[in-house]
Enzyme design. Structure first.
Site, PDB file in Angstrom:
ATOM      1  N   CYS A  30      -9.730  24.820  54.864  1.00  0.00           N
ATOM      2  CA  CYS A  30      -9.358  24.815  56.288  1.00  0.00           C
ATOM      3  C   CYS A  30     -10.600  24.912  57.164  1.00  0.00           C
ATOM      4  CB  CYS A  30      -8.409  25.976  56.555  1.00  0.00           C
ATOM      5  SG  CYS A  30      -8.128  26.365  58.288  1.00  0.00           S
ATOM      6  N   CYS A  33     -10.659  27.658  59.838  1.00  0.00           N
ATOM      7  CA  CYS A  33     -10.775  28.990  59.220  1.00  0.00           C
ATOM      8  C   CYS A  33     -12.234  29.399  59.072  1.00  0.00           C
ATOM      9  CB  CYS A  33     -10.105  29.002  57.849  1.00  0.00           C
ATOM     10  SG  CYS A  33      -8.327  28.691  57.885  1.00  0.00           S
TER      11      CYS A  33
END
Length: 282
Positions: A30, A33
């Site tokens: 991600c 993230c």
């Protein structure tokens, strides 16, 4: 700190009883993230222990992600007092993150108080005293923490210290209708009275010789309250109520109500004596 299904309760639920915990649901693939994670770590360091960061890799812990209905990452869930209280999805700028955290994080005095209460629940009185004193050093007007401190000092039979702390309570507590203060004041008054009273057996002899001696009966009740012998104290207080409601401005009934608070850990006793007092008043 990374957590999993096996350790989530200890790392998050239990830990949030002491300080807020932010759970960052993320994954290595991600992109956002990788931006949010380091920013959260930086803020955790900046806040110096006032909250904790716990990370959950959703690929390795799909059960946790499903339980918290995580549909998009990064997703952050905030816990306080053992339950989720707030959340957000995506990457927030640092200013918004700080605002989010500030809504959760107690001020330093409240944080010390929370740790003290946790220590009391665990039976760690010395630890609780330390953190209560720290809370009051940070905020001398923190009446709730001072009431807790007074209660602990009384339980430790440090009556003089408890009395000094009571003198530092704010007027809104001492001059208002605060049930907890009134309860602690009853304990202090009983201890003060007991210190200057004749021995309990002498008071019992006086009451037996003259059942209408309400002064001796009230002194005996105070001596018994100081020893936490609540039931025999209530016997004498109820007798005062039955014999003369005007004695010392209805002190028998008023003291009984305070004893009910003192004996709150014995609900069956309190319930029975409330019924007896009600019957005597009707």
């Amino acid at each position: 700190m990374n957590t999993s299904l096996a350790t989530f309760e200890k790392d998050v639920i239990d830990a949030s009883a002491l300080a807020p915990v932010l759970v960052d649901f993320w994954a290595p693939w991600c992109g956002p993230c990788t931006s949010l994670g380091p920013l959260l770590e930086k803020l955790e360091h900046d806040y110096a222990g006032r909250w904790r960061l716990v990370k959950v890799n959703v690929d390795e812990n799909p059960e946790l992600a499903a339980h918290f209905q995580v549909r998009s990452i990064p997703h952050v869930v905030a816990f306080s007092g053992g339950r989720p209280v707030d959340q957000f999805t995506g990457v927030l700028p640092e200013s918004q993150l700080r605002a989010f955290i500030d809504r959760l994080v107690p001020d330093p005095a409240q944080a010390e108080h929370r740790v003290a209460l946790h220590a009391l629940e665990a039976g760690q009185r010395d630890v609780a005293l330390e953190h209560l004193q720290a809370a009051l050093a940070l905020d001398p007007g923190f009446d709730e923490a001072r009431l807790d401190l007074i209660e602990v000092l009384l339980d430790e039979e440090r009556t003089d210290d408890a009395r000094r702390e009571a003198e530092l309570l704010s007027p809104k507590i001492t001059q208002g209708i605060d049930a907890r203060y009134n309860t602690l004041k009853t304990r202090l008054d009983a201890l003060d009275a007991a210190a200057d009273l004749p021995p309990t057996d002498a008071l019992e002899t006086a009451v037996t010789a003259d059942p209408g001696n309400l002064e001796a009966r009230f002194d005996l009740a105070n001596a018994l309250i100081a020893r936490r012998a609540y039931e025999p104290a209530l016997e004498h207080l109820l007798e005062i109520v039955k014999r003369d409601r005007t004695f010392r401005d209805d002190v028998g009934r008023k003291t009984m109500l305070s004893v009910f608070d003192l004996a709150a850990h014995r609900p069956e006793l309190v319930s029975a004596w409330r019924r007896r007092l009600s019957a005597a008043l009707n």
